[in-house]
Design a protein around this motif. Structure first.
Motif, PDB file in Angstrom:
ATOM      1  N   GLU A 221       0.836  -1.202   0.000  1.00 25.13           N
ATOM      2  CA  GLU A 221       0.000   0.000   0.000  1.00 25.13           C
ATOM      3  C   GLU A 221       0.869   1.250   0.000  1.00 25.13           C
ATOM      4  N   GLN A 222       0.581   2.136  -0.931  1.00 29.40           N
ATOM      5  CA  GLN A 222       1.195   3.462  -0.953  1.00 29.40           C
ATOM      6  C   GLN A 222       0.128   4.480  -0.562  1.00 29.40           C
ATOM      7  N   GLY A 223       0.560   5.537   0.083  1.00 27.02           N
ATOM      8  CA  GLY A 223      -0.404   6.560   0.465  1.00 27.02           C
ATOM      9  C   GLY A 223       0.282   7.778   1.040  1.00 27.02           C
ATOM     10  N   LEU A 224      -0.503   8.602   1.702  1.00 26.71           N
ATOM     11  CA  LEU A 224       0.022   9.817   2.322  1.00 26.71           C
ATOM     12  C   LEU A 224       0.282   9.556   3.803  1.00 26.71           C
ATOM     13  N   ILE A 225       1.499   9.863   4.227  1.00 30.50           N
ATOM     14  CA  ILE A 225       1.917   9.696   5.621  1.00 30.50           C
ATOM     15  C   ILE A 225       1.778  11.052   6.311  1.00 30.50           C
ATOM     16  N   VAL A 226       0.986  11.082   7.385  1.00 29.75           N
ATOM     17  CA  VAL A 226       0.717  12.352   8.078  1.00 29.75           C
ATOM     18  C   VAL A 226       0.943  12.185   9.578  1.00 29.75           C
ATOM     19  N   GLN A 227       0.966  13.310  10.275  1.00 30.27           N
ATOM     20  CA  GLN A 227       1.202  13.281  11.716  1.00 30.27           C
ATOM     21  C   GLN A 227       0.016  12.640  12.445  1.00 30.27           C
ATOM     22  N   PRO A 228       0.255  12.078  13.636  1.00 28.13           N
ATOM     23  CA  PRO A 228      -0.816  11.396  14.372  1.00 28.13           C
ATOM     24  C   PRO A 228      -2.040  12.296  14.555  1.00 28.13           C
ATOM     25  N   GLY A 229      -3.203  11.733  14.254  1.00 26.55           N
ATOM     26  CA  GLY A 229      -4.437  12.511  14.363  1.00 26.55           C
ATOM     27  C   GLY A 229      -4.723  13.367  13.144  1.00 26.55           C
TER      28      GLY A 229
END
Length: 244
Positions: free
Chosen positions: A92-100
């Motif tokens: 799976e590829q996707g957007l990695i964002v900060q927790p929450g």
């Protein structure tokens, strides 16, 4: 030491966490056979194979015209080196964002918002090829993305840039997001393959590696990491790329 060199497989190409795991299982199963991998991106890996600098390469290059992974690129870069393409995993590829997900990022269109900073992968990486393909498809202008020119060389370092707060979002694999306790917005599934020139396939170290791919303990450990499908692991996608 010569005996260590004789038991070493050199992999240059795309970064994936599974290569580190594969290295551990390989040395455990086969008396210290070693896999050493260097991250240069998928296209860099094919260039290294062409220069005969390594035994194999990890690759996940999307052909935007056919929707297939790796075949056309291997044909282009390794036209004089008949090779086999072996499935490793779908990931799976996707957007990695900060927790929450404090910036409420939901899609690639959000990357153009003025208060959002992005960190990219390097030119020549499969993730960059994938990103640029989808930005083009959705008519998203890269000059509106703050941080588009800022590059990292692995999924983990891109994720770490988000974790440190130096960027709001990166594109990468779910496993990297999970490793650093970040949130993940799934985007697409891609094929990650191993490219091995045919003249290396009879090498005992490579045979040991191919056997390790289908080892139940290795497969069990992969399933502990989110974001992978290994239904086809070890299968041959293409036995001889010179016939493509």
């Amino acid at each position: 030491h010569p005996s260590k060199i004789n038991k070493t497989i050199i992999a240059i190409g795309s970064h994936d966490i599974l290569l580190d795991l594969l290295s551990q299982h390989l040395s455990k199963n086969y008396n210290d056979t070693r896999l050493i991998s260097t991250n240069s991106g998928s296209i860099g890996g094919l260039a290294s194979l062409k220069r005969e600098e390594c035994h194999m390469s990890g690759s996940h290059l999307l052909d935007s015209e056919t929707g297939e992974y790796n075949k056309s690129y291997v044909k282009q870069y390794l036209s004089n080196i008949p090779s086999s393409i072996i499935y490793l995993a779908n990931r799976e590829q996707g957007l990695i964002v900060q927790p929450g997900n404090p910036k409420q990022i939901k899609s690639l269109h959000d990357l153009t918002k003025p208060d959002i900073t992005f960190v990219n992968r390097q030119l020549g990486s499969g993730t960059r090829v994938l990103l640029d393909y989808h930005l083009n498809l959705q008519n998203i202008p890269i000059d509106k993305i703050s941080g588009y020119d800022r590059e990292q060389y692995t999924h983990l370092t891109a994720a770490a840039t988000v974790s440190s707060g130096a960027a709001d979002v990166a594109m990468g694999i779910r496993a990297a997001s999970f490793a650093l306790g970040l949130d993940f917005i799934p985007f697409t599934t891609e094929e990650y393959d191993l490219i091995i020139p045919k003249h290396h396939l009879d090498n005992k170290n490579i045979q040991n590696l191919l056997n390790t791919l289908i080892d139940k303990h290795f497969n069990h450990d992969i399933m502990e990491i989110p974001g992978y499908n290994i239904d086809k692991i070890g299968d041959i996608k293409c036995s001889d790329t010179s016939k493509l």
